[in-house]
Each structure stands twice: as structure tokens, then as C-alpha cells.
Scaffold this active site. Structure first.
Site, PDB file in Angstrom:
ATOM      1  N   HIS A 150       0.844  -1.203   0.000  1.00  0.00           N
ATOM      2  CA  HIS A 150       0.000   0.000   0.000  1.00  0.00           C
ATOM      3  C   HIS A 150       0.880   1.255   0.000  1.00  0.00           C
ATOM      4  O   HIS A 150       0.694   2.165  -0.815  1.00  0.00           O
ATOM      5  CB  HIS A 150      -0.909  -0.022   1.229  1.00  0.00           C
ATOM      6  CG  HIS A 150      -1.835   1.146   1.332  1.00  0.00           C
ATOM      7  ND1 HIS A 150      -3.177   1.065   1.003  1.00  0.00           N
ATOM      8  CD2 HIS A 150      -1.632   2.431   1.714  1.00  0.00           C
ATOM      9  CE1 HIS A 150      -3.746   2.240   1.191  1.00  0.00           C
ATOM     10  NE2 HIS A 150      -2.827   3.094   1.626  1.00  0.00           N
ATOM     11  N   GLU A 151       1.861   1.283   0.919  1.00  0.00           N
ATOM     12  CA  GLU A 151       2.696   2.477   1.042  1.00  0.00           C
ATOM     13  C   GLU A 151       3.630   2.627  -0.154  1.00  0.00           C
ATOM     14  O   GLU A 151       3.887   3.746  -0.608  1.00  0.00           O
ATOM     15  CB  GLU A 151       3.494   2.423   2.343  1.00  0.00           C
ATOM     16  CG  GLU A 151       2.651   2.317   3.619  1.00  0.00           C
ATOM     17  CD  GLU A 151       1.589   3.396   3.747  1.00  0.00           C
ATOM     18  OE1 GLU A 151       1.759   4.480   3.159  1.00  0.00           O
ATOM     19  OE2 GLU A 151       0.578   3.152   4.437  1.00  0.00           O
ATOM     20  N   HIS A 209       2.047   4.391  -3.035  1.00  0.00           N
ATOM     21  CA  HIS A 209       1.889   5.848  -2.896  1.00  0.00           C
ATOM     22  C   HIS A 209       3.005   6.615  -3.606  1.00  0.00           C
ATOM     23  O   HIS A 209       2.847   7.806  -3.891  1.00  0.00           O
ATOM     24  CB  HIS A 209       1.855   6.248  -1.420  1.00  0.00           C
ATOM     25  CG  HIS A 209       0.499   6.173  -0.798  1.00  0.00           C
ATOM     26  ND1 HIS A 209      -0.632   6.684  -1.396  1.00  0.00           N
ATOM     27  CD2 HIS A 209       0.089   5.636   0.385  1.00  0.00           C
ATOM     28  CE1 HIS A 209      -1.679   6.479  -0.612  1.00  0.00           C
ATOM     29  NE2 HIS A 209      -1.269   5.829   0.470  1.00  0.00           N
TER      30      HIS A 209
END
Length: 539
Positions: free
Chosen positions: A188-189, A192
Site C-alpha cells: 500500500h505504502e 503511494h
């Protein structure tokens, strides 16, 4: 948006990490004091600037291990991706235009953690990071940033993770249990870097442009990192979709309607006032920080696009989107215009821009198109396995209530299937929606799946079971979770207060008294309102 450079002086016992593109080499500026210099050449919004100072140790591989970063992570296939046209951003040394950096499969990376967590990081995180970086490259292409530091932050950090250029913060809560939670959060990170950093939202109220994308991509990147087959990946992703559906329904039912709108400024989105700034609606609402509506509704919208046009076509489009807008700040309509330009057939599914605004982004509640699909996610193989286990546990509870004597550990005549962490979350979610269960059944449930040793997502649901059933033998688990998993424990305080149970309310007040001075300020404010507003109402 601006470039920046910074010099930080700190006592020699501290490590200074920043969202700069260089690996800073500390220099002694005076006795016992080190100086750290960082900079960026890519203009970035001020909101992405991050600094972290602490007594951390670097987690390293053993020198004799075969390193997947051989040749600095450059593709062995000689795969060089060059843009067909010039970038649309202001000039800076761009990785997308450089034939060397554009083909870097795994960017240089480091991991930092408190000394007490070094071994956990070696066991859980060290091998996952290069796998996830490689999987992200295969899916999205060129890494927008030249390097990456990952820092395990203190337990009072307010979320499971946060990404800034060149640095990711991860909660220590992700290190417990199996690697599933750690892997998905890391993916997820990492995503980004493309969505939220390389491409940012011009209006801060449009958080779905970063969080919706990252939530949607975490599944695909994590599946690729695990090297799952197409069938396995789809089964795993369908199960995650069902869990997110339950979470979205719960959030919609238990939050203010205004906070559920993804474009709260609607037609004024992106407009600035005379003195050059824009208003972030609900920006001072502490509760909003803990809401996931923009993650979840954004995820379901992007999943809808993917289902209509096919995964291969959608991810190919994402590369085009990144190439078109990296280094820029955009609004929803710019993404949607480009999407519909490539896939005009989406309009035939009711996905013209005005319909997307009306049904998805500018309204509260569950988007109507989702209501018709929800039953399909419950029919997947992994979800069906869980349903079978739910029936078994209802039978177990009935037999305990009838006083049937069972052997000490668990009944031999019932065989329980091994469940993955996501399946355990679904199992507990389903049991929470059923009636009440006796304490003997809950004890058996905990021992069967070793719930106290599972990851934080599973333990959170276990704490909810404990609170709902006033299971006194599990109160220590709740107390421990509130202290050690603060990023996820905020709403457990509210549940402890809602039950109108003196022992549970005592746990809430005592634990909060212990941790509040070290707690994240927004978390402490939300919890204080839960506890003391309820107390005032009672009095």
C-alpha cells in the site's frame, strides 16, 4: 511545490532520516554532535516533507547472503522504458526519461527500527521489501524516486503506515503474526510513490486519488510479490473485497453523512480563494483521520473500472496515466477524462463523468451500483470455507450451552479447517453478526486458532468479540491491544463505553490514563470525547 535542502544537527546518538533523495552521510560538526544534509531536485508539495529523529538501528542482511539488489536492481532483460513524449511537469532530473533509472527494478533501500525490533524486522520485513518493490515495478513501471528508507515507528503512531518521498513509516503492529498484514501494508505504502506523491491531488479533499488507488493496488502488488497463480490471486482479492465491503457498510452506518463524501467541495473542488489557498473541508475534524471511506469507496470505484475493461488493459492504462501526470497535481476529472478517452465504452455502463460524480464521489452512503454486486463476493471459495466454519462454531456453542461434556482441548468429532489471516478476520466478522456465544465457546475459539498470536487485524476482531460478549478472561487481551496497537485501538474505546458495563468502562479509563500523555494528539482527542462525553451523559 518546491525543491528544498536542509541541514539538521543532532546529538551523535540519534539517526536523522528525511524525505530527501540523497543518502545523508553524517559529519561531526562539534564534539558529540552530528550534522545531516538532505535535499530534493524534484519539486514536491510541502505536505510531503517528513523528518524522523530517533535512536534507531539499521536492519541489514548478512554479508554472505545473495542479494537480490545485484547490479543495483537494474533489469537483467535490459528493459529500458522511455516516454514517447516529453514530460508535462516543470524541468528537473526525471527518472522516467533516464534510460538507466527508468529500468531499475528494485531501488536501493534500507530498514531502520528500534534495537528491540531488529530481529522481528529481519524475520518479517527484510525479505519482503525487495519482493514488493520488484512486483510494483513489474506492474507500474519506473520507480518515481531514487531510493527508499523504511522506518518502524513508535507504538503511539496514529496509523499503520504513511508514505513520503524516499521514506515510509510503518507501525510496529504490522510485525506480529504472519507476513500477510506486513506485506499488504508495505505494498500500500510503496504504491503511494506513484499515486499520492509522484501524482498528487490539487485539492486535499480529493484523498481518494491517493488512498483509493493505493488500496486497489496493494492487492495486485502483494499477489505478484507472493507469485500467486491467477486463480489464487483472484480468490485472495475477492476475499479482501468482501472484507472491505463489510468495513464500508460499518463505516457508513457509524459516521456522519458529510464525512462520507469523497468530493465535499463538489463543483468548487480545486478552486482557490483570492489569497491563493484552498479550504480543506473537515480538515480540523479529528475523527476524519481515522475514517476509511475515501480508501474504500475509491477502491470500489477503481475495481469497477477494472472489471469493465479487464485487468491487463486497466494496468496498461495506469502506466499511461503515470507518464502523463507524474510531477503534477491533478483533480478527479483529469484522471477520469483520460480514462474515458481510452475506454469510451465505460459510458455504456453508466460511468460517464457526471454519473461518477453523482453516484460515487459527490454523495454519502453506499454507491448504488455496489449494492447489486455484494452477494457475488460471498460466493468465493475462501469465503465459503469460512461460512462452513461459522456453522461449526454455532454448533459448538449450542453443545456447550446444553452442557455437553467435551474433552479438555476441543471436540474430536468436529474438524476445523486451517484458515488464513484474512479468513480469520472474516470468521470473526461473521460471528460478531450472529447472536451471543458462551465463554467456553470463546475459549475454544481462541485456542483453536491461537488468536492471541495472530496479526493485529485478527486480534482487533478478537477484541471486538471479547467486548461484545463481556468475556472477562479476554479483558487482558483488550488492555494489551489498546496499549501496544494504538494505531488500530481507537474505536475499541468507544465499544468499551457502549456496553454500559462497569468493568469494561474501567478498562477504558485506566488504559487511557496510562497512555494518553504519550498518545498521538488526534487519537487522544477522539478517545477523550468518547470516554468523557459518555460519562457526562451517564451523570
Amino acid at each position: 511545490m518546491s525543491t528544498w535542502q536542509a541541514t539538521v544537527r543532532a546529538d551523535a546518538c540519534f539517526v536523522v532520516l528525511m524525505s530527501g533523495e540523497n543518502v545523508a552521510e553524517p559529519a561531526e560538526s562539534e564534539k558529540g554532535v552530528l550534522s545531516w544534509f538532505y535535499y530534493v531536485t524534484m519539486p514536491m508539495p510541502a505536505s510531503t516533507f517528513a523528518i524522523a529523529v530517533g535512536c534507531w538501528a539499521e536492519v541489514k542482511r548478512k554479508s554472505y547472503e545473495t542479494d537480490v539488489l545485484k547490479n543495483d536492481g537494474l533489469s537483467s532483460k535490459g528493459d529500458v522504458r522511455l516516454l514517447e513524449k516529453a514530460c508535462g511537469h516543470t524541468p528537473y532530473p526525471c527518472r522516467f526519461q533516464d534510460p538507466i533509472t527508468s529500468s531499475q527494478v528494485i531501488i536501493p533501500h534500507r530498514i531502520f527500527a528500534p534495537v528491540c525490533l531488529k530481529e522481528s524486522c529481519k524475520k518479517v520485513l527484510l525479505h519482503l521489501l525487495p519482493q514488493c518493490l520488484s512486483a510494483a515495478y513489474d506492474l507500474l513501471g519506473t520507480h518515481p524516486f531514487s531510493r527508499l528508507d523504511v522506518l518502524i515507528v513508535p507504538l503511539n503512531f496514529s496509523s499503520l503506515g504513511m508514505a513520503s518521498p524516499h521514506i515510509i513509516f510503518l507501525s510496529q503492529s504490522i510485525l506480529s503474526g504472519e507476513s500477510n498484514l506486513c506485506g499488504t501494508r508495505l505494498c500500500h505504502e510503496i504504491s503511494h510513490a506513484w499515486f499520492g506523491l509522484a501524482i498528487g491531488a490539487r485539492d486535499w479533499t480529493e484523498e481518494w486519488l491517493s488512498e483509493g488507488f493505493a488500496t486497489h493496488l496493494e492487492d495486485a502488488i502483494w499477489s505478484a510479490a507472493q507469485k500467486l497463480s491467477v486463480t489464487e490471486a483472484k480468490e485472495q482479492q475477492d476475499l479482501k473485497t468482501l472484507l472491505r465491503w463489510y468495513r464500508l457498510m460499518d463505516e457508513v452506518q457509524n459516521s456522519e453523512g458529510d464525512l462520507q463524501i469523497l468530493r465535499p467541495n463538489k463543483e468548487k473542488t480545486g478552486k482557490v480563494v483570492e489569497f491563493g489557498s484552498s479550504v480543506v473541508k473537515h480538515g480540523l475534524n479529528a475523527e476524519k483521520i481515522f475514517m476509511q471511506v475515501h480508501y474504500l469507496k475509491g477502491y470500489f470505484l477503481l475495481r469497477t473500472f477494472t472489471e469493465k475493461i479487464g485487468e491487463a488493459a486497466y494496468f496498461a492504462f495506469l502506466r499511461k496515466y503515470v507518464q502523463a501526470f507524474h510531477g503534477q497535481l491533478i483533480l478527479s476529472q483529469e484522471f477520469l477524462h483520460l480514462l474515458l478517452e481510452d475506454f469510451p465504452q465505460l459510458k455504456g455502463y453508466g460511468l460517464a463523468i457526471e454519473n461518477i460524480f453523482q453516484k460515487w464521489l459527490d454523495c454519502s452512503g453506499i454507491p448504488k451500483p455496489l449494492l447489486e454486486e455484494s452477494r457475488l463476493w460471498e460466493e468465493g471459495r475462501l469465503a465459503q470455507q469460512v461460512k462452513e466454519e461459522v456453522i461449526k462454531w454455532i454448533q459448538v456453542n449450542q453443545r456447550f450451552r446444553k452442557g455437553t461434556r467435551w474433552k479438555r482441548r476441543r471436540p474430536e468429532e468436529i474438524t476445523f479447517q486451517k484458515l488464513s489471516p484474512d479468513q480469520l478476520v472474516l470468521l470473526l466478522e461473521c460471528l460478531l453478526q450472529k447472536g451471543t456465544f458462551c465463554s467456553k465457546m470463546l475459549e475454544c475459539l481462541q485456542k483453536t486458532y491461537h488468536l492471541r498470536e495472530q496479526d493485529a487485524e485478527v486480534r482487533h476482531r478478537w477484541c471486538e468479540m471479547i467486548i461484545k460478549h463481556k468475556y472477562v478472561a479476554g479483558y487482558a487481551d483488550v488492555d494489551k491491544f489498546l496499549k501496544e496497537d494504538q494505531a488500530m485501538g481507537v474505536y475499541l474505546y468507544g465499544e468499551l463505553m457502549l456496553n454500559e458495563d462497569a468493568k469494561q468502562q474501567e478498562i477504558a479509563f485506566k488504559t487511557f490514563a496510562i497512555v494518553r500523555d504519550h498518545m498521538d494528539a488526534s487519537s487522544a482527542k477522539v478517545v477523550a470525547e468518547m470516554l468523557y462525553d459518555k460519562e457526562r451523559q451517564r451523570l
